[in-house]
Design a protein around this motif. Structure first.
Motif, short mmCIF file in Angstrom:
data_model
loop_
_atom_site.label_atom_id
_atom_site.label_comp_id
_atom_site.label_asym_id
_atom_site.label_seq_id
_atom_site.Cartn_x
_atom_site.Cartn_y
_atom_site.Cartn_z
N PRO A 189 -4.89 6.87 -2.65
CA PRO A 189 -3.98 5.75 -2.39
C PRO A 189 -3.77 4.90 -3.64
CG PRO A 189 -5.76 5.84 -0.77
CD PRO A 189 -6.13 6.77 -1.87
N SER A 194 4.77 3.60 9.70
CA SER A 194 3.43 3.13 9.33
C SER A 194 3.38 1.60 9.35
CB SER A 194 3.07 3.63 7.93
OG SER A 194 3.58 2.77 6.94
N TRP A 208 -1.41 1.03 -4.97
CA TRP A 208 -0.70 -0.18 -4.55
C TRP A 208 0.45 -0.38 -5.51
CZ3 TRP A 208 -2.91 -2.53 -0.27
CH2 TRP A 208 -2.26 -3.69 0.21
N TYR A 250 0.83 -1.20 0.00
CA TYR A 250 0.00 0.00 0.00
C TYR A 250 0.87 1.25 0.00
CZ TYR A 250 -3.40 3.44 1.76
OH TYR A 250 -4.19 4.53 1.94
N TYR A 303 2.57 -0.13 7.05
CA TYR A 303 2.78 -0.62 5.68
C TYR A 303 4.26 -0.64 5.29
CZ TYR A 303 -2.18 0.33 5.71
OH TYR A 303 -3.51 0.34 6.05
N SER A 332 0.46 5.27 0.64
CA SER A 332 -0.45 6.29 1.20
C SER A 332 -0.37 7.59 0.41
CB SER A 332 -0.08 6.56 2.66
OG SER A 332 -0.77 7.71 3.14
N PRO A 333 -1.51 8.25 0.18
CA PRO A 333 -1.48 9.55 -0.50
C PRO A 333 -0.74 10.60 0.34
CG PRO A 333 -3.67 9.13 0.37
CD PRO A 333 -2.90 7.86 0.51
N GLY A 334 -0.61 10.37 1.64
CA GLY A 334 0.12 11.29 2.49
C GLY A 334 1.60 11.35 2.18
N TRP A 335 2.09 10.34 1.45
CA TRP A 335 3.51 10.31 1.10
C TRP A 335 3.81 11.13 -0.16
CZ3 TRP A 335 3.89 4.26 1.70
CH2 TRP A 335 3.73 3.94 3.05
N GLU A 371 9.63 5.89 3.53
CA GLU A 371 8.50 5.47 4.35
C GLU A 371 8.36 3.95 4.37
OE1 GLU A 371 6.62 7.14 6.28
OE2 GLU A 371 6.99 9.22 5.72
#
Length: 213
Positions: free
Chosen positions: A95, A191, A97, A82, A193, A84-87, A185
């Motif tokens: 998001p 996280s 994959w 996964y 993930y 994350s859109p936060g990255w 990340e």
């Protein structure tokens, strides 16, 4: 698997690396009764330098798949995870994959008992090799009668794929700095993930793309 030219994986050496590093595969056949899927460990054919693979299925999976009579799809699944859109930073995003996967298709050749036995020996040696005290196929308490009975309960196959679709979706459509953030990340982030294997694949791909510029 739908292909995207930007994510296509075509280098044979890289595909061999993917296959060798991810031997647990999914075997899929289209039968008169519908789709059938099984899961087995598969190895590269040590006598070839292409994408030919060898493996086995337990009886009666050979009959269920129609092994040797119809096309077999072998799905190789590499690292995936996964994203994350936060990255991506503050821009609007969703998001996704990331993954590395290959589909090998063709009609497999059935192996003779002796060939199948050699493949079984290789499989055991491959996975026992990292154990502190490896237990190889012929090692006691296994005896020849036991090993022979084991071989008779399986059917070996060799598949030289006539069709290969491979995909490496690793954020290649993002700027380098964003890819580097995602790698960080995944590699050492806090996280749930985090996945060092996927981070390693992304770093490998990023380094190759930078070198090709």
């Amino acid at each position: 698997m739908r292909q995207n030219p930007s994510f296509a994986m075509t280098d044979v050496a890289e595909l061999r690396r993917l296959i060798d590093a991810n031997p647990w595969m999914t075997l899929v056949s289209a039968t008169d009764e519908g789709l059938v899927a099984s899961h087995y460990a598969v190895l590269l054919d040590e006598g070839r330098d292409d994408l030919t693979i060898v493996g086995h299925v337990g009886r009666p999976d050979d009959l269920i798949h129609g092994l040797g009579e119809r096309e077999l799809l072998v799905v190789v699944q590499g690292p995936h995870g996964y994203i994350s859109p936060g990255w991506y930073g503050d821009a609007a995003n969703v998001p996704t994959w990331n993954f590395v996967s290959a589909h090998l298709s063709g009609i497999p050749e059935l192996l003779s008992p002796d060939e199948n036995l050699r493949v079984l020996e290789r499989l055991v040696a491959r996975f026992e090799g990292g154990m502190p005290q490896p237990r190889l196929l012929w090692q006691p308490p296994n005896d020849p009668e036991y090993v022979t009975k084991l071989e008779r309960g399986t059917i070996g196959f060799r598949l030289t794929p006539t069709r290969v679709v491979a995909k490496r979706k690793l954020s290649q459509n993002r700027p380098d700095e964003v890819v580097e953030t995602i790698i960080a990340e995944l590699g050492a982030g806090a996280s749930p993930y985090a996945d060092p294997r996927l981070a390693g694949e992304m770093q490998r791909d990023l380094d190759a793309r930078k070198a090709a510029r």
